[in-house]
Design a protein around this motif. Structure first.
Motif, PDB file in Angstrom:
ATOM      1  N   GLU A  34       0.807  -1.213   0.000  1.00  0.00           N
ATOM      2  CA  GLU A  34       0.000   0.000   0.000  1.00  0.00           C
ATOM      3  C   GLU A  34       0.847   1.272   0.000  1.00  0.00           C
ATOM      4  N   LEU A  35       2.122   1.150   0.314  1.00  0.00           N
ATOM      5  CA  LEU A  35       2.979   2.334   0.412  1.00  0.00           C
ATOM      6  C   LEU A  35       2.996   3.176  -0.860  1.00  0.00           C
ATOM      7  N   PRO A  36       3.116   2.572  -2.075  1.00  0.00           N
ATOM      8  CA  PRO A  36       3.186   3.422  -3.277  1.00  0.00           C
ATOM      9  C   PRO A  36       1.878   4.134  -3.607  1.00  0.00           C
ATOM     10  N   HIS A  37       0.761   3.688  -3.023  1.00  0.00           N
ATOM     11  CA  HIS A  37      -0.547   4.235  -3.403  1.00  0.00           C
ATOM     12  C   HIS A  37      -1.146   5.149  -2.340  1.00  0.00           C
ATOM     13  N   LEU A  38      -0.441   5.370  -1.264  1.00  0.00           N
ATOM     14  CA  LEU A  38      -1.030   6.026  -0.105  1.00  0.00           C
ATOM     15  C   LEU A  38      -1.443   7.475  -0.391  1.00  0.00           C
ATOM     16  N   PHE A  39      -0.744   8.146  -1.309  1.00  0.00           N
ATOM     17  CA  PHE A  39      -1.046   9.555  -1.587  1.00  0.00           C
ATOM     18  C   PHE A  39      -1.906   9.717  -2.832  1.00  0.00           C
ATOM     19  N   GLU A  40      -2.507   8.620  -3.307  1.00  0.00           N
ATOM     20  CA  GLU A  40      -3.376   8.721  -4.471  1.00  0.00           C
ATOM     21  C   GLU A  40      -4.761   9.198  -4.057  1.00  0.00           C
ATOM     22  N   ARG A  41      -5.442   9.761  -5.024  1.00  0.00           N
ATOM     23  CA  ARG A  41      -6.762  10.329  -4.768  1.00  0.00           C
ATOM     24  C   ARG A  41      -7.782   9.242  -4.439  1.00  0.00           C
ATOM     25  N   PHE A  42      -8.492   9.413  -3.348  1.00  0.00           N
ATOM     26  CA  PHE A  42      -9.539   8.505  -2.877  1.00  0.00           C
ATOM     27  C   PHE A  42      -9.018   7.101  -2.584  1.00  0.00           C
ATOM     28  N   TYR A  43      -7.699   6.976  -2.365  1.00  0.00           N
ATOM     29  CA  TYR A  43      -7.186   5.625  -2.114  1.00  0.00           C
ATOM     30  C   TYR A  43      -7.614   5.145  -0.739  1.00  0.00           C
ATOM     31  N   GLN A  44      -8.149   3.945  -0.695  1.00  0.00           N
ATOM     32  CA  GLN A  44      -8.532   3.316   0.563  1.00  0.00           C
ATOM     33  C   GLN A  44      -7.832   1.964   0.644  1.00  0.00           C
ATOM     34  N   GLY A  45      -6.926   1.825   1.582  1.00  0.00           N
ATOM     35  CA  GLY A  45      -6.210   0.569   1.724  1.00  0.00           C
ATOM     36  C   GLY A  45      -7.055  -0.481   2.427  1.00  0.00           C
ATOM     37  N   ASN A  46      -6.487  -1.655   2.547  1.00  0.00           N
ATOM     38  CA  ASN A  46      -7.186  -2.765   3.190  1.00  0.00           C
ATOM     39  C   ASN A  46      -6.960  -2.817   4.697  1.00  0.00           C
ATOM     40  N   SER A  47      -5.932  -2.114   5.166  1.00  0.00           N
ATOM     41  CA  SER A  47      -5.645  -2.161   6.599  1.00  0.00           C
ATOM     42  C   SER A  47      -6.567  -1.216   7.354  1.00  0.00           C
ATOM     43  N   ASP A  48      -6.633  -1.413   8.681  1.00  0.00           N
ATOM     44  CA  ASP A  48      -7.485  -0.556   9.513  1.00  0.00           C
ATOM     45  C   ASP A  48      -7.028   0.888   9.448  1.00  0.00           C
ATOM     46  N   ARG A  49      -5.736   1.099   9.260  1.00  0.00           N
ATOM     47  CA  ARG A  49      -5.204   2.457   9.247  1.00  0.00           C
ATOM     48  C   ARG A  49      -5.794   3.264   8.097  1.00  0.00           C
ATOM     49  N   GLN A  50      -5.797   2.697   6.886  1.00  0.00           N
ATOM     50  CA  GLN A  50      -6.316   3.434   5.745  1.00  0.00           C
ATOM     51  C   GLN A  50      -7.838   3.519   5.759  1.00  0.00           C
ATOM     52  N   ALA A  51      -8.484   2.517   6.313  1.00  0.00           N
ATOM     53  CA  ALA A  51      -9.946   2.489   6.283  1.00  0.00           C
ATOM     54  C   ALA A  51     -10.565   3.615   7.094  1.00  0.00           C
ATOM     55  N   LYS A  52      -9.812   4.226   8.010  1.00  0.00           N
ATOM     56  CA  LYS A  52     -10.368   5.269   8.867  1.00  0.00           C
ATOM     57  C   LYS A  52     -10.469   6.611   8.156  1.00  0.00           C
ATOM     58  N   GLY A  53      -9.736   6.803   7.073  1.00  0.00           N
ATOM     59  CA  GLY A  53      -9.707   8.099   6.413  1.00  0.00           C
ATOM     60  C   GLY A  53     -10.599   8.153   5.193  1.00  0.00           C
ATOM     61  N   SER A  54     -10.635   9.341   4.571  1.00  0.00           N
ATOM     62  CA  SER A  54     -11.442   9.534   3.369  1.00  0.00           C
ATOM     63  C   SER A  54     -10.641   9.327   2.101  1.00  0.00           C
ATOM     64  N   GLY A  55      -9.323   9.250   2.223  1.00  0.00           N
ATOM     65  CA  GLY A  55      -8.494   9.098   1.040  1.00  0.00           C
ATOM     66  C   GLY A  55      -8.200  10.413   0.350  1.00  0.00           C
ATOM     67  N   GLU A  83       7.139   5.814   5.052  1.00  0.00           N
ATOM     68  CA  GLU A  83       7.858   4.560   5.273  1.00  0.00           C
ATOM     69  C   GLU A  83       7.460   4.006   6.638  1.00  0.00           C
ATOM     70  N   ASN A  84       7.644   2.718   6.801  1.00  0.00           N
ATOM     71  CA  ASN A  84       7.336   2.090   8.080  1.00  0.00           C
ATOM     72  C   ASN A  84       8.473   2.291   9.071  1.00  0.00           C
ATOM     73  N   ARG A  85       8.112   2.317  10.338  1.00  0.00           N
ATOM     74  CA  ARG A  85       9.089   2.521  11.404  1.00  0.00           C
ATOM     75  C   ARG A  85       9.263   1.225  12.187  1.00  0.00           C
ATOM     76  N   ASN A  86      10.483   0.879  12.495  1.00  0.00           N
ATOM     77  CA  ASN A  86      10.763  -0.318  13.293  1.00  0.00           C
ATOM     78  C   ASN A  86      10.708   0.011  14.781  1.00  0.00           C
ATOM     79  N   PRO A  87      10.099  -0.815  15.607  1.00  0.00           N
ATOM     80  CA  PRO A  87       9.428  -2.073  15.257  1.00  0.00           C
ATOM     81  C   PRO A  87       7.995  -1.890  14.778  1.00  0.00           C
ATOM     82  N   HIS A  88       7.381  -0.725  15.039  1.00  0.00           N
ATOM     83  CA  HIS A  88       6.011  -0.481  14.587  1.00  0.00           C
ATOM     84  C   HIS A  88       5.825   1.023  14.441  1.00  0.00           C
ATOM     85  N   GLY A  89       4.795   1.394  13.697  1.00  0.00           N
ATOM     86  CA  GLY A  89       4.532   2.799  13.452  1.00  0.00           C
ATOM     87  C   GLY A  89       4.844   3.177  12.015  1.00  0.00           C
TER      88      GLY A  89
END
Length: 353
Positions: free
Chosen positions: A283-304, A324-330
């Motif tokens: 999902e990282l390459p698509h996160l800033f696309e218009r109206f993009y809604q990912g499959n994870s809970d994080r993306q599902a909370k927003g409008s895209g 980018e993702n942060r180790n170990p989480h975030g």
């Protein structure tokens, strides 16, 4: 016209010796048939032309025929077949091209209707939302009578909810306006540190309600510094607001959101780091696309739209934004803008599209 041309060629063929090959002239009516008639009729006409061309070897039968004449007529037949096949393919290509063009025009028209509808609806919904917020705030100030603490908490929740809806509407309206008219920037020397700290102060209530602590880190420096860029202060406030709000909403309670501000000779870099669930790699390459809604809970909370608008603003300033993702989480949302060379301080207004 097709019948007339075909008749002329037949007369030339059968009124002259077989050594004179006029069968190539059948190409004219075949091409006309392909343009005016259906595929079956064109195929039948091509077959008739081939039969008449080879038949002229024996009809009317008053001339002697050599092997070279037969070979010439076979070559003519081959030319007719190739012409029929190529003209048929060209016909199919033109039909496909026309269908695609009609489809694209329909899609463009539908997209235009959708954008006009969304823009009009968004604009019209702002007025009742603003009225509802003012009314709730008046109740909260006890303009219509006393309000008990429990009721104040309910009113505060309703006001926050309405303000969130209003912010989403404004974001949607701005996205459509920017796509249509371009993003208008009022450029002047601004300090990213000051903007980030002001935005963090405005989001204190939201962070407190989520029990999230906002901290600042100035990169290699242990002290507060200045990150000067040539930008639009209002639009850059929206960038920090979107990124910080996103980080606060996706951070677990009791965690920390860190704002890292790093100064460089060519670029000034800002990072917003949270301790949330992170983002799936696909999902990282698509996160800033218009109206993009990912499959994870994080993306599902927003409008895209918030991150899409953020990318619009950063790129309009000649910058770059990434995640980018942060180790170990975030997750780490970061952007960089060209550093101000301190050669000019005049105000500029540009239109970016």
């Amino acid at each position: 016209m097709i019948v007339g041309l075909f008749t002329v060629v037949v007369l030339l063929e059968f009124s002259t010796p077989p050594d004179y090959v006029f069968g190539y002239l059948y190409i004219g009516p075949i091409l006309l048939a392909n343009a005016r008639l259906g595929r079956i009729l064109t195929l039948q006409l091509t077959l008739v032309a081939c039969v008449l061309t080879i038949l002229n070897v024996w009809v009317p039968g008053i001339y002697s025929v050599s092997g070279a004449t037969i070979a010439s007529r076979l070559i003519a037949i081959l030319a007719l077949i190739v012409t029929g096949i190529l003209s048929d393919r060209n016909r199919l290509y033109q039909e496909t091209l026309l269908q695609q063009e009609v489809k694209l025009q329909a899609q463009e028209k539908l997209a235009s209707v959708r954008e006009d509808f969304a823009s009009t609806l968004t604009h019209d919904l702002k007025t009742p939302l603003l009225g509802a917020i003012e009314t709730l705030q008046a109740f909260e100030r006890e303009n219509f009578g006393s309000v008990i603490p429990v009721q104040k908490q309910v009113l505060a929740t309703m006001i926050r909810s309405h303000k969130t809806s209003l912010q989403m509407l404004e974001t949607l309206l701005d996205v459509y306006r920017n796509d249509l008219e371009g993003l208008k920037l009022r450029l002047a020397p601004v300090d990213l540190v000051g903007i980030a700290e002001e935005v963090a102060k405005n989001l204190t209530q939201l962070a407190s309600s989520r029990r999230v602590y906002i901290s600042f880190n100035y990169g290699a420096s242990d002290f507060r510094q200045f990150l000067w860029v040539y930008g639009d202060a209002f639009q850059l406030q929206r960038v920090f607001t979107n990124l910080l709000t996103n980080a606060i909403n996706h951070s677990p309670r009791g965690s920390k959101v860190e704002v890292v501000l790093e100064s460089g000779s060519s670029y000034q870099t800002a990072k917003v780091i949270d301790a949330g669930a992170g983002i799936k790699l696909e999902e990282l390459p698509h996160l800033f696309e218009r109206f993009y809604q990912g499959n994870s809970d994080r993306q599902a909370k927003g409008s895209g739209l918030g991150l899409y608008l953020t990318r619009q603003i950063v790129e309009a300033h000649g910058g770059k934004i990434w995640v980018e993702n942060r180790n170990p989480h975030g997750a780490i949302f970061a952007f960089r803008l060209p550093a101000l060379p301190f050669q000019g301080t005049e105000l500029k207004i540009i239109n970016y599209k």
